[in-house]
Write a protein that holds these residues in place. Sequence first.
Motif, PDB file in Angstrom:
ATOM      1  N   THR A 100     -13.415  79.136  42.612  1.00  0.00           N
ATOM      2  CA  THR A 100     -13.844  79.528  43.952  1.00  0.00           C
ATOM      3  C   THR A 100     -14.434  80.927  43.928  1.00  0.00           C
ATOM      4  OG1 THR A 100     -11.624  80.372  44.483  1.00  0.00           O
ATOM      5  CG2 THR A 100     -12.110  78.091  45.083  1.00  0.00           C
ATOM      6  N   PRO A 160     -14.944  84.693  49.902  1.00  0.00           N
ATOM      7  CA  PRO A 160     -15.199  84.080  51.209  1.00  0.00           C
ATOM      8  C   PRO A 160     -16.279  84.825  51.990  1.00  0.00           C
ATOM      9  CG  PRO A 160     -13.170  85.356  51.269  1.00  0.00           C
ATOM     10  CD  PRO A 160     -13.629  85.360  49.841  1.00  0.00           C
ATOM     11  N   GLU A 217     -16.675  79.305  50.832  1.00  0.00           N
ATOM     12  CA  GLU A 217     -16.555  79.770  49.450  1.00  0.00           C
ATOM     13  C   GLU A 217     -17.386  78.859  48.562  1.00  0.00           C
ATOM     14  OE1 GLU A 217     -12.013  81.641  49.483  1.00  0.00           O
ATOM     15  OE2 GLU A 217     -12.426  79.810  48.359  1.00  0.00           O
ATOM     16  N   ASN A 267      -8.289  78.176  49.022  1.00  0.00           N
ATOM     17  CA  ASN A 267      -7.805  78.346  47.649  1.00  0.00           C
ATOM     18  C   ASN A 267      -6.499  77.600  47.415  1.00  0.00           C
ATOM     19  OD1 ASN A 267      -9.873  79.814  46.541  1.00  0.00           O
ATOM     20  ND2 ASN A 267      -8.932  81.801  46.881  1.00  0.00           N
ATOM     21  N   ASN A 321      -9.695  82.109  52.953  1.00  0.00           N
ATOM     22  CA  ASN A 321      -9.405  82.201  51.523  1.00  0.00           C
ATOM     23  C   ASN A 321      -8.034  81.593  51.208  1.00  0.00           C
ATOM     24  OD1 ASN A 321     -10.083  83.318  48.814  1.00  0.00           O
ATOM     25  ND2 ASN A 321      -8.278  84.588  49.189  1.00  0.00           N
TER      26      ASN A 321
END
Length: 215
Positions: free
Chosen positions: A139, A142, A70, A123, A119
């Motif tokens: 972010t 992905p 990311e 995150n 993700n």
Amino acid sequence: MIAAPMLSELERDALAELGNIGIGRASTALGRMLGGLVTLSVPSVEMVPLADVAGLLDRALTPPLVGISETLGGLFAGCALLVFPQAGSLCLVRAALPPDVPAEEVPELEDEVLAELGNVVLNSALALVANLLGEPVETGLPAVFRGGAAEILRGCSGTPPTADGAAVLFHIDLRTTLPGGDGAAVAGRVVLLLDAGSAGALQATLGRYIGRLVA
């Protein structure tokens, strides 16, 4: 060319502790995704020159590798990457899919599942770490890459792994206890690819965080 900073022992310890807190949140979220108990830990962390990252990953993890990346903005400006040996990631993909999914359909769903897995981990962990440091983090979506470490790093960052800057490597251990007695133990890395300026800003932020703790 600006030299990227290296972390002191105190800064490494602080970042490892922050990583453990962030990864703890990711464990809970990943457990919900996989339908079982997931334990993620960060036994150590290091900051190394970008030129050293590919060799370190290839020596530590058995290729072929899979990486979920990311793009990042804010405190961790650069790129974040979750890297596993591909063999270890397959058991996580199967666990995330409903049991009635035919085996022949798993390969075409694999990238989608891996992207969501990455993700969740990236995150959850980075947002909490940034919050504890008192800095924002942003972010992107992905993306999944496969191959050797150099190929994955190039796909993640869009720049050669020899470029100026630094990388923060969180060594992670993942263990699962899944319904039916199935489980997995997978070693991987969470990698933050930062330019020299962002690496310096992260080090300065860590210094302020440590100062607040000892004040």
